[in-house]
Design a protein around this motif. Structure first.
Motif, PDB file in Angstrom:
ATOM      1  N   UNK A 280       0.824  -1.206   0.000  1.00 52.40           N
ATOM      2  CA  UNK A 280       0.000   0.000   0.000  1.00 52.40           C
ATOM      3  C   UNK A 280       0.859   1.257   0.000  1.00 52.40           C
ATOM      4  N   UNK A 281       1.964   1.215   0.726  1.00 53.72           N
ATOM      5  CA  UNK A 281       2.872   2.361   0.708  1.00 53.72           C
ATOM      6  C   UNK A 281       3.462   2.559  -0.685  1.00 53.72           C
ATOM      7  N   UNK A 282       3.847   1.451  -1.332  1.00 49.83           N
ATOM      8  CA  UNK A 282       4.434   1.533  -2.673  1.00 49.83           C
ATOM      9  C   UNK A 282       3.415   2.056  -3.681  1.00 49.83           C
ATOM     10  N   UNK A 283       2.199   1.542  -3.625  1.00 46.40           N
ATOM     11  CA  UNK A 283       1.169   1.970  -4.573  1.00 46.40           C
ATOM     12  C   UNK A 283       0.761   3.420  -4.361  1.00 46.40           C
ATOM     13  N   UNK A 284       0.944   3.917  -3.138  1.00 45.16           N
ATOM     14  CA  UNK A 284       0.593   5.314  -2.852  1.00 45.16           C
ATOM     15  C   UNK A 284       1.689   6.291  -3.274  1.00 45.16           C
ATOM     16  N   UNK A 285       2.876   5.773  -3.592  1.00 46.92           N
ATOM     17  CA  UNK A 285       3.978   6.626  -4.024  1.00 46.92           C
ATOM     18  C   UNK A 285       4.606   7.439  -2.913  1.00 46.92           C
ATOM     19  N   UNK A 286       4.476   6.988  -1.668  1.00 50.94           N
ATOM     20  CA  UNK A 286       5.072   7.726  -0.561  1.00 50.94           C
ATOM     21  C   UNK A 286       6.593   7.712  -0.674  1.00 50.94           C
ATOM     22  N   UNK A 287       7.230   8.829  -0.274  1.00 55.48           N
ATOM     23  CA  UNK A 287       8.691   8.868  -0.208  1.00 55.48           C
ATOM     24  C   UNK A 287       9.112   9.924   0.804  1.00 55.48           C
ATOM     25  N   UNK A 288      10.305   9.748   1.351  1.00 59.55           N
ATOM     26  CA  UNK A 288      10.907  10.727   2.253  1.00 59.55           C
ATOM     27  C   UNK A 288      12.194  11.220   1.619  1.00 59.55           C
ATOM     28  N   UNK A 289      12.479  12.493   1.785  1.00 54.46           N
ATOM     29  CA  UNK A 289      13.675  13.077   1.188  1.00 54.46           C
ATOM     30  C   UNK A 289      14.929  12.450   1.770  1.00 54.46           C
ATOM     31  N   UNK A 290      15.973  12.357   0.947  1.00 51.37           N
ATOM     32  CA  UNK A 290      17.264  11.898   1.450  1.00 51.37           C
ATOM     33  C   UNK A 290      17.878  12.990   2.300  1.00 51.37           C
ATOM     34  N   UNK A 291      18.955  12.646   3.026  1.00 49.53           N
ATOM     35  CA  UNK A 291      19.588  13.606   3.929  1.00 49.53           C
ATOM     36  C   UNK A 291      20.032  14.861   3.187  1.00 49.53           C
ATOM     37  N   UNK A 292      20.536  14.684   1.972  1.00 52.28           N
ATOM     38  CA  UNK A 292      21.036  15.831   1.208  1.00 52.28           C
ATOM     39  C   UNK A 292      19.908  16.767   0.800  1.00 52.28           C
ATOM     40  N   UNK A 293      18.691  16.234   0.707  1.00 52.82           N
ATOM     41  CA  UNK A 293      17.574  17.041   0.251  1.00 52.82           C
ATOM     42  C   UNK A 293      16.816  17.692   1.400  1.00 52.82           C
ATOM     43  N   UNK A 294      17.107  17.261   2.617  1.00 47.02           N
ATOM     44  CA  UNK A 294      16.332  17.722   3.750  1.00 47.02           C
ATOM     45  C   UNK A 294      16.622  19.180   4.074  1.00 47.02           C
ATOM     46  N   UNK A 295      15.583  19.908   4.485  1.00 51.44           N
ATOM     47  CA  UNK A 295      15.734  21.282   4.974  1.00 51.44           C
ATOM     48  C   UNK A 295      15.551  21.278   6.478  1.00 51.44           C
ATOM     49  N   UNK A 296      16.215  22.155   7.194  1.00 53.14           N
ATOM     50  CA  UNK A 296      16.006  22.223   8.637  1.00 53.14           C
ATOM     51  C   UNK A 296      14.535  22.425   8.969  1.00 53.14           C
ATOM     52  N   UNK A 297      14.110  21.816  10.036  1.00 52.38           N
ATOM     53  CA  UNK A 297      12.717  21.937  10.456  1.00 52.38           C
ATOM     54  C   UNK A 297      12.409  23.388  10.762  1.00 52.38           C
ATOM     55  N   UNK A 298      11.298  23.886  10.265  1.00 50.40           N
ATOM     56  CA  UNK A 298      10.874  25.244  10.549  1.00 50.40           C
ATOM     57  C   UNK A 298      11.271  26.249   9.476  1.00 50.40           C
ATOM     58  N   UNK A 299      12.102  25.807   8.510  1.00 52.79           N
ATOM     59  CA  UNK A 299      12.474  26.731   7.426  1.00 52.79           C
ATOM     60  C   UNK A 299      11.471  26.641   6.305  1.00 52.79           C
ATOM     61  N   UNK A 300      11.398  27.701   5.551  1.00 51.93           N
ATOM     62  CA  UNK A 300      10.482  27.766   4.406  1.00 51.93           C
ATOM     63  C   UNK A 300      11.258  27.705   3.126  1.00 51.93           C
ATOM     64  N   UNK A 301      10.708  27.042   2.144  1.00 51.23           N
ATOM     65  CA  UNK A 301      11.378  27.017   0.839  1.00 51.23           C
ATOM     66  C   UNK A 301      11.179  28.355   0.149  1.00 51.23           C
ATOM     67  N   UNK A 302      12.147  28.750  -0.660  1.00 51.45           N
ATOM     68  CA  UNK A 302      12.053  30.043  -1.352  1.00 51.45           C
ATOM     69  C   UNK A 302      11.157  29.925  -2.575  1.00 51.45           C
TER      70      UNK A 302
END
Length: 249
Positions: free
Chosen positions: A227-249
């Motif tokens: 079900x997780x695979x069919x839903x396309x869920x994913x989490x960013x890799x460490x290199x892609x992660x932004x600090x918690x509480x920051x906003x993307x530009x």
């Protein structure tokens, strides 16, 4: 299905499902009610009942009155009873105004009509209905054990006591109604309950009886993974992660 003392009745009003279950030897009877019939899209009560009785002529089937007035209940009950020798007429323990239907149940049963007294949840109701059915035609008393459980109460002691109350009347059988899970079939069997009514959703779980728990665990893990695979869920890799509480530009 293992050998059981309790008789399993199919509870529902879907024609195709009822006929499929009729082919199963472990299904010993059928029950319906106006709510199940409405859910199944039944608009002509008598036509549906007569059709099912033609195709299921040799196992008990319960059809319920739908009036709220005692006199009209009696008229409906006597009409329904004439549809077949395997018909049990369901009479609610009270009407919507809390008026007991014990006298009606006694009259009908004394006249040879097979009654399924329904919607009982308390032992006082069992005592009163059992007394009304005393010496009458073969009958059922349907105690809604599942609804008792919905209130946080264990229904097993109540059902044991109901059996004791009904013991002096051999033609009166206790029905464990509204079960919520497959386990209830085995609970009913263990205490010596005569009948349990089971919906198609619960009956579908019969294939799980005795299933290896480690295999079942693996299937559960597989279900979550798929079900997780069919839903396309994913989490960013460490290199892609932004600090918690920051906003993307």
């Amino acid at each position: 299905m293992p050998e059981l003392r309790v008789q399993v009745f199919a509870d529902g009003a879907d024609k195709a499902s009822m006929l499929e279950l009729y082919r199963q030897p472990y299904i010993k009877g059928f029950t319906t009610n106006p709510t199940l019939m409405r859910k199944a899209g039944i608009t002509d009560y008598e036509r549906f009942a007569r059709e099912m009785l033609k195709q299921i002529p040799d196992r008990p089937i319960s059809f319920e009155v739908f009036a709220d007035d005692e006199n009209e209940m009696e008229r409906q009950a006597r009409k329904i009873a004439r549809w077949g020798s395997n018909v049990y007429v369901k009479i609610p323990v009270t009407n919507t105004r809390r008026e007991p239907m014990h006298k009606l149940i006694r009259r009908l049963s004394s006249d040879g009509i097979q009654i399924n007294a329904t919607a009982l949840l308390a032992l006082d109701q069992v005592r009163q209905v059992a007394e009304a059915l005393k010496g009458g035609a073969p009958s059922y008393i349907s105690v809604f054990a599942g609804r008792v459980a919905d209130t946080g109460r264990d229904p097993v002691p109540l059902m044991r006591s109901a059996l004791e109350i009904m013991a002096p009347e051999p033609k009166c059988q206790l029905v464990w109604a509204s079960p919520r899970e497959l386990l209830n079939i085995f609970q009913a069997d263990e205490i010596g309950c005569h009948i349990i009514t089971v919906t198609s959703d619960v009956l579908k779980k019969i294939s799980l009886i005795g299933k290896d728990l480690l295999d079942y665990s693996l299937e559960t893990v597989q279900m979550f993974h798929d079900d997780a695979a069919h839903s396309g869920y994913k989490l960013e890799t460490a290199a892609e992660e932004r600090p918690v509480g920051t906003l993307s530009s």
